[in-house]
Design an enzyme around this catalytic site. Structure first.
Site, short mmCIF file in Angstrom:
data_model
loop_
_atom_site.label_atom_id
_atom_site.label_comp_id
_atom_site.label_asym_id
_atom_site.label_seq_id
_atom_site.Cartn_x
_atom_site.Cartn_y
_atom_site.Cartn_z
N LYS A 13 73.37 41.48 68.52
CA LYS A 13 74.28 40.79 67.60
C LYS A 13 75.20 39.83 68.37
CE LYS A 13 76.12 44.72 66.21
NZ LYS A 13 75.39 45.68 67.07
N ARG A 88 81.41 48.66 59.49
CA ARG A 88 80.52 49.69 60.03
C ARG A 88 80.53 50.95 59.17
NH1 ARG A 88 80.77 47.83 65.63
NH2 ARG A 88 79.24 48.98 66.84
N ARG A 122 72.17 46.49 80.04
CA ARG A 122 73.21 45.48 79.81
C ARG A 122 74.26 45.48 80.93
NH1 ARG A 122 76.20 45.22 74.23
NH2 ARG A 122 76.65 47.40 74.73
N ARG A 155 79.20 48.77 80.77
CA ARG A 155 80.16 49.36 79.83
C ARG A 155 80.05 50.88 79.85
NH1 ARG A 155 79.52 46.04 74.18
NH2 ARG A 155 79.69 48.16 73.37
N ARG A 166 76.09 56.75 69.84
CA ARG A 166 76.24 55.53 69.03
C ARG A 166 75.08 55.37 68.05
NH1 ARG A 166 76.62 51.55 73.68
NH2 ARG A 166 76.96 49.85 72.21
#
Ligand code: AP5
Ligand code: MG
Length: 213
Positions: A13, A88, A122, A155, A166
């Site tokens: 996103k 969300r 990531r 992260r 998550r």
């Protein structure tokens, strides 16, 4: 155009939003990025949300809704925006409908295996927030951002336990928004598995210039 980017963590996103914001000339508003900036700055909001975010759970609706309401009241968001990572929950979607009804919701469709591959690789720039990937899009120099020279890090919520959490939270609390917006006729699905240039092309096809105002 008021757009929502909806999808599981790591669907891409944020990466697509960076490309689309130039196309639409609209601000990219990521609640996750706002929280991470607050954490880095050590503000009261940052102190409140730090442990929640690291664990992969959601920040409470009241805090998040108030934050977005304030952000969308700013001048640059009056003609349109890309909301990335909000809403969300159904409660957040209902609140948003009352203070800033959106035009279209883009649903990023990607299997869990793709999400895990993207999140576990990531690397994020501490200074400008750009999302690198150790395989798909690595910076030229290890751990240094090509764009701003900032430090590139992993992260805390991209560690395996937090990724699993998550995904679970996404399925329970966020995925119901797909039906919520589909029933309102607002949802457009996008295949989020290909590389980003290809996804951008699909986006342009679904949103030709005359629809981008
Ligand atoms: P947030 O920052 O929004 O995290 P997220 O939704 O879990 O999404 P991500 O940022 O992890 O993924 P993304 O879809 O943006 O993927 P990206 O483009 O980086 O939220 C963090 C936390 O804040 C939440 O867990 C929660 O605690 C809190 N929070 C935020 N909003 C909230 C809300 N509304 N309510 C309550 N709490 C909230 O891409 C991922 C990787 O893949 C990158 O490395 C990228 O380079 C790579 N990549 C991207 N696209 C492609 C592609 N097409 N091909 C190959 N690689 C790709
Ligand atoms: Mg993101």
């Amino acid at each position: 155009m008021k757009l929502i980017f909806l999808g599981p963590p790591g669907a891409g996103k944020g990466t697509l939003a960076v490309r689309v914001k130039e196309l639409l000339n609209a601000p990219h508003i990521s609640t996750g990025a706002i929280f991470r900036d607050a954490i880095a700055a050590g503000t009261p909001l940052g102190l409140k949300v730090n442990a929640i975010i690291e664990s992969g759970k959601l920040v409470d609706d009241e805090t998040t809704i108030a934050l977005v309401k304030e952000r969308l009241a700013q001048a640059d968001a009056q003609d349109g925006y890309i909301l990335d990572g909000f809403p969300r929950t159904i409660a957040q979607a209902e609140a948003l409908a009352a203070f800033s009804p959106v035009d279209t919701v883009v649903n990023f469709d990607i299997p869990d295996a793709g999400v895990i591959e993207r999140l576990s690789g990531r690397r994020v720039c501490r200074k400008c927030g750009f999302n690198w990937h150790k395989t798909f899009n690595p910076p030229k120099r290890e751990n240094i951002c090509d764009k701003c020279g900032g430090e590139v890090y992993t992260r805390e919520d991209d560690k395996p336990e937090a990724i699993a959490k998550r995904l679970e939270v996404y399925r329970e609390q966020t995925a119901p928004l797909i039906d919520f917006y589909r029933k309102k006729g607002r949802l457009i699905d996008i295949d989020a598995s290909p590389m980003v240039d290809q996804i951008l092309e699909s986006f342009k096809e679904k949103f030709p210039p005359q629809k981008r105002a």
